[in-house]
Scaffold this motif. Structure first.
Motif, short mmCIF file in Angstrom:
data_model
loop_
_atom_site.label_atom_id
_atom_site.label_comp_id
_atom_site.label_asym_id
_atom_site.label_seq_id
_atom_site.Cartn_x
_atom_site.Cartn_y
_atom_site.Cartn_z
N ASN A 212 18.96 -25.12 -94.08
CA ASN A 212 18.77 -26.47 -94.58
C ASN A 212 17.36 -26.96 -94.25
O ASN A 212 17.17 -27.72 -93.31
CB ASN A 212 19.80 -27.42 -93.97
CG ASN A 212 21.21 -26.99 -94.31
OD1 ASN A 212 21.67 -27.14 -95.43
ND2 ASN A 212 21.92 -26.45 -93.32
N GLU B 164 11.02 -29.04 -98.56
CA GLU B 164 11.65 -28.91 -99.87
C GLU B 164 10.71 -29.39 -100.96
O GLU B 164 10.67 -28.84 -102.06
CB GLU B 164 12.96 -29.70 -99.90
CG GLU B 164 14.09 -29.03 -99.14
CD GLU B 164 15.38 -29.81 -99.26
OE1 GLU B 164 15.32 -31.05 -99.39
OE2 GLU B 164 16.45 -29.19 -99.21
N HIS C 37 18.33 -21.24 -108.34
CA HIS C 37 19.48 -21.01 -107.48
C HIS C 37 20.25 -19.80 -107.99
O HIS C 37 20.52 -19.67 -109.19
CB HIS C 37 20.39 -22.24 -107.46
CG HIS C 37 19.76 -23.43 -106.82
ND1 HIS C 37 19.89 -23.73 -105.48
CD2 HIS C 37 18.97 -24.41 -107.34
CE1 HIS C 37 19.22 -24.84 -105.20
NE2 HIS C 37 18.65 -25.27 -106.31
N GLN D 253 24.26 -17.72 -103.35
CA GLN D 253 23.91 -18.30 -102.06
C GLN D 253 22.42 -18.21 -101.77
O GLN D 253 21.98 -18.53 -100.66
CB GLN D 253 24.71 -17.61 -100.95
CG GLN D 253 26.21 -17.83 -101.08
CD GLN D 253 26.98 -17.17 -99.96
OE1 GLN D 253 26.49 -16.29 -99.25
NE2 GLN D 253 28.21 -17.60 -99.77
N GLN E 52 20.31 -19.30 -98.61
CA GLN E 52 20.54 -20.71 -98.32
C GLN E 52 21.91 -21.15 -98.85
O GLN E 52 22.01 -21.84 -99.87
CB GLN E 52 19.43 -21.59 -98.92
CG GLN E 52 19.49 -23.03 -98.45
CD GLN E 52 18.21 -23.77 -98.77
OE1 GLN E 52 17.13 -23.29 -98.46
NE2 GLN E 52 18.31 -24.92 -99.40
N THR F 80 25.34 -23.09 -99.47
CA THR F 80 25.62 -24.53 -99.52
C THR F 80 26.67 -24.96 -98.51
O THR F 80 26.72 -26.12 -98.11
CB THR F 80 26.08 -24.94 -100.93
OG1 THR F 80 27.24 -24.16 -101.28
CG2 THR F 80 24.98 -24.68 -101.95
N THR F 81 27.51 -24.01 -98.07
CA THR F 81 28.59 -24.35 -97.15
C THR F 81 28.61 -23.38 -95.98
O THR F 81 28.90 -22.20 -96.14
CB THR F 81 29.96 -24.31 -97.85
OG1 THR F 81 29.93 -25.15 -99.00
CG2 THR F 81 31.05 -24.79 -96.91
N ILE G 264 30.48 -19.61 -103.31
CA ILE G 264 30.50 -20.74 -104.22
C ILE G 264 31.73 -20.64 -105.10
O ILE G 264 32.01 -19.60 -105.70
CB ILE G 264 29.23 -20.79 -105.08
CG1 ILE G 264 27.99 -20.99 -104.18
CG2 ILE G 264 29.30 -21.89 -106.13
CD1 ILE G 264 26.70 -20.91 -104.93
#
Length: 232
Positions: free
Chosen positions: A23, A29, A37, A40, A125, A127-128, A230
């Motif tokens: 993150n 960023e 994207h 992941q 990276q 997301t979860t 995802i």
């Protein structure tokens, strides 16, 4: 205690925290352009001033290694948050780094020290992320209870151009099943016990299995950081 002499298992203080790696803060960023994207992963362009080497004559500002077809950053001498350990370098100033020999890639990086360059980076990276803890109560003086899940993947297999370790099976009524947080397809990102923390992004399967067994035998507590796939 688990050895961290393998170059992929950098000492904990040499690595950013996994949460920080996954993150990046808002200012960095904003430095990323042309972001794509991919499950992941993300791919992006970023301008980086590669510092001059000043500490050691033979040191490099950016150290790399190669696995399969990818040039991967293993250490950044001057940590400004723009580049992370385990970032894959796809290109530098539009020079393609895919399939490039490690020695050639390192020479190019060294030649650009002190210069502003454009990197194309591929970075894990998810997301979860979730932390899963196991309490291991030994039934004997030899082995701790098995964790109750199986994994596959690693740098040698590099399935779908991804060297990650993934959960492929969960034993009914085992520790993982009783815990309830681990799922088929989860990526193992990091493992730790009371003695050591190991990043699992770039490691071969056999080594990972030995590490996990050794780490659960060393301690009564084991912590995994996992990335859930995802959901479509």
């Amino acid at each position: 205690m688990v050895s961290t002499s393998n170059p992929w298992h950098l000492l904990h203080e040499q690595l950013m925290q996994v949460e920080e790696m996954m993150n990046p803060s808002a200012p960095y960023e904003k430095s990323m352009r042309n972001i794509v994207h991919d499950e992941q992963w993300i791919e992006f362009d970023i301008d980086v001033l590669i510092p001059e080497k000043v500490l050691q004559k033979n040191s490099s500002s950016i150290s790399i290694d190669k696995f399969n077809h990818s040039i991967v950053i293993t250490n950044v001498l001057y940590k400004n948050g723009l580049l992370h350990p385990f970032d894959i370098i796809l290109s530098l100033n539009d020079m393609n780094f895919i399939n490039m020999p490690k020695e050639a890639a390192q020479c190019i990086l060294n030649a650009h020290q002190g210069k502003l360059v454009k990197f194309r980076i591929r970075r894990l990276q998810p997301t979860t992320l979730e932390t899963v803890q196991f309490d291991l109560h030994k039934k004997s003086f030899i082995d701790s209870p098995k964790l109750g899940f199986t994994i596959d993947g690693g740098i040698e297999k590099n399935q779908n151009n991804d060297s990650g370790l993934f959960v492929v099976g969960i034993k009914p009524r085992g520790l993982a099943a009783n815990n309830g947080r681990l799922r088929i397809g989860d990526r193992l990102v990091q493992i730790s016990n009371t003695h050591v923390t190991i990043n699992l992004q770039c490691i071969d399967l056999d080594h990972a299995l030995k590490l996990i067994k050794q780490m659960r035998n060393e301690s009564t507590h084991l912590t995994l950081i996992i990335a859930h796939p995802i959901q479509n």
